[in-house]
Design a protein around this motif. Sequence first.
Motif, PDB file in Angstrom:
ATOM      1  N   LEU A 205       5.497  12.554  -4.529  1.00  0.00           N
ATOM      2  CA  LEU A 205       6.075  11.981  -3.480  1.00  0.00           C
ATOM      3  C   LEU A 205       5.220  10.885  -3.055  1.00  0.00           C
ATOM      4  O   LEU A 205       3.965  11.067  -2.989  1.00  0.00           O
ATOM      5  CB  LEU A 205       6.044  13.200  -2.275  1.00  0.00           C
ATOM      6  N   VAL A 206       5.858   9.750  -2.843  1.00  0.00           N
ATOM      7  CA  VAL A 206       5.104   8.458  -2.429  1.00  0.00           C
ATOM      8  C   VAL A 206       5.643   7.890  -1.247  1.00  0.00           C
ATOM      9  O   VAL A 206       6.963   7.818  -0.724  1.00  0.00           O
ATOM     10  CB  VAL A 206       5.519   7.390  -3.493  1.00  0.00           C
ATOM     11  N   LEU A 207       4.622   7.752  -0.179  1.00  0.00           N
ATOM     12  CA  LEU A 207       5.022   7.171   1.230  1.00  0.00           C
ATOM     13  C   LEU A 207       4.404   5.654   1.160  1.00  0.00           C
ATOM     14  O   LEU A 207       3.471   5.401   0.527  1.00  0.00           O
ATOM     15  CB  LEU A 207       4.129   8.038   2.267  1.00  0.00           C
ATOM     16  N   LYS A 208       5.334   4.864   1.930  1.00  0.00           N
ATOM     17  CA  LYS A 208       4.904   3.567   2.153  1.00  0.00           C
ATOM     18  C   LYS A 208       5.039   3.210   3.822  1.00  0.00           C
ATOM     19  O   LYS A 208       5.677   4.062   4.285  1.00  0.00           O
ATOM     20  CB  LYS A 208       5.696   2.550   1.305  1.00  0.00           C
ATOM     21  N   GLU A 209       4.621   2.246   3.947  1.00  0.00           N
ATOM     22  CA  GLU A 209       4.675   1.600   5.406  1.00  0.00           C
ATOM     23  C   GLU A 209       5.820   0.620   5.587  1.00  0.00           C
ATOM     24  O   GLU A 209       5.916   0.010   4.660  1.00  0.00           O
ATOM     25  CB  GLU A 209       3.458   0.986   5.894  1.00  0.00           C
ATOM     26  N   LYS A 210       6.551   0.811   6.651  1.00  0.00           N
ATOM     27  CA  LYS A 210       7.823  -0.272   6.873  1.00  0.00           C
ATOM     28  C   LYS A 210       6.962  -1.409   7.298  1.00  0.00           C
ATOM     29  O   LYS A 210       6.064  -1.681   7.725  1.00  0.00           O
ATOM     30  CB  LYS A 210       8.452   0.240   8.092  1.00  0.00           C
ATOM     31  N   GLU A 211       7.621  -2.640   6.908  1.00  0.00           N
ATOM     32  CA  GLU A 211       7.151  -3.948   7.183  1.00  0.00           C
ATOM     33  C   GLU A 211       7.343  -4.251   8.485  1.00  0.00           C
ATOM     34  O   GLU A 211       8.393  -3.940   9.047  1.00  0.00           O
ATOM     35  CB  GLU A 211       7.887  -4.767   6.106  1.00  0.00           C
TER      36      GLU A 211
ATOM     37  N   MET B 212       0.789  -1.091  -0.016  1.00  0.00           N
ATOM     38  CA  MET B 212      -0.003  -0.145  -0.007  1.00  0.00           C
ATOM     39  C   MET B 212       0.947   1.338   0.083  1.00  0.00           C
ATOM     40  O   MET B 212       2.009   1.165   0.546  1.00  0.00           O
ATOM     41  CB  MET B 212      -0.880  -0.152   1.435  1.00  0.00           C
ATOM     42  N   GLU B 213       0.593   2.191  -0.775  1.00  0.00           N
ATOM     43  CA  GLU B 213       1.335   3.425  -0.933  1.00  0.00           C
ATOM     44  C   GLU B 213       0.340   4.673  -0.842  1.00  0.00           C
ATOM     45  O   GLU B 213      -0.770   4.473  -1.307  1.00  0.00           O
ATOM     46  CB  GLU B 213       2.325   3.459  -2.046  1.00  0.00           C
ATOM     47  N   ALA B 214       0.844   5.768  -0.475  1.00  0.00           N
ATOM     48  CA  ALA B 214       0.046   6.964  -0.540  1.00  0.00           C
ATOM     49  C   ALA B 214       0.863   7.982  -1.245  1.00  0.00           C
ATOM     50  O   ALA B 214       2.071   7.895  -1.041  1.00  0.00           O
ATOM     51  CB  ALA B 214      -0.366   7.547   0.522  1.00  0.00           C
ATOM     52  N   ARG B 215       0.228   8.903  -2.270  1.00  0.00           N
ATOM     53  CA  ARG B 215       1.032   9.630  -3.086  1.00  0.00           C
ATOM     54  C   ARG B 215       0.295  11.090  -2.956  1.00  0.00           C
ATOM     55  O   ARG B 215      -0.853  11.438  -2.594  1.00  0.00           O
ATOM     56  CB  ARG B 215       0.827   9.251  -4.422  1.00  0.00           C
ATOM     57  N   ALA B 216       1.351  12.051  -3.130  1.00  0.00           N
ATOM     58  CA  ALA B 216       0.739  13.471  -3.348  1.00  0.00           C
ATOM     59  C   ALA B 216       1.524  14.100  -4.392  1.00  0.00           C
ATOM     60  O   ALA B 216       2.753  13.801  -4.824  1.00  0.00           O
ATOM     61  CB  ALA B 216       1.178  13.946  -1.992  1.00  0.00           C
ATOM     62  N   TYR B 217       0.894  14.929  -5.022  1.00  0.00           N
ATOM     63  CA  TYR B 217       1.256  15.694  -6.139  1.00  0.00           C
ATOM     64  C   TYR B 217       1.393  17.035  -6.267  1.00  0.00           C
ATOM     65  O   TYR B 217       0.568  17.626  -5.474  1.00  0.00           O
ATOM     66  CB  TYR B 217       0.781  15.342  -7.418  1.00  0.00           C
TER      67      TYR B 217
END
Length: 111
Positions: free
Chosen positions: A105-111, A1-6
């Motif tokens: 900018l792309v954010l992901k969660e650490k496993e 899962m990832e969250a993006r912002a432009y």
Amino acid sequence: MEARAYLKYARISPRKVQIVLDLIRNKPADVAMAILRNTPKAASEYLIKLLKSAIANAENNHNMDVSRLYVAECFVSPGPILKRIRPRAQGRAYRIEKKSSHVTLVLKEKE
């Protein structure tokens, strides 16, 4: 899962943004925010706002844990260039290019 912002059509040169993006790539979100707040560059203001937006997207749209987010991907690409003319001596004119940027900018969660 990832969250993006432009961030599109930011009136700052892509070279100036790239310098600051290199500082926060692969860092945890809270550390990235601290780095941006203490970096005396013009691009920092744009990127603080963008990072806050990405964190809000992750929390509200994807139900991700904010404390485990990190900057997985960040890049800048050139936007349109505003071409202006500067008068010079003896009737000549020099072109001034006012560059703009598109930042992702792309954010992901650490496993």
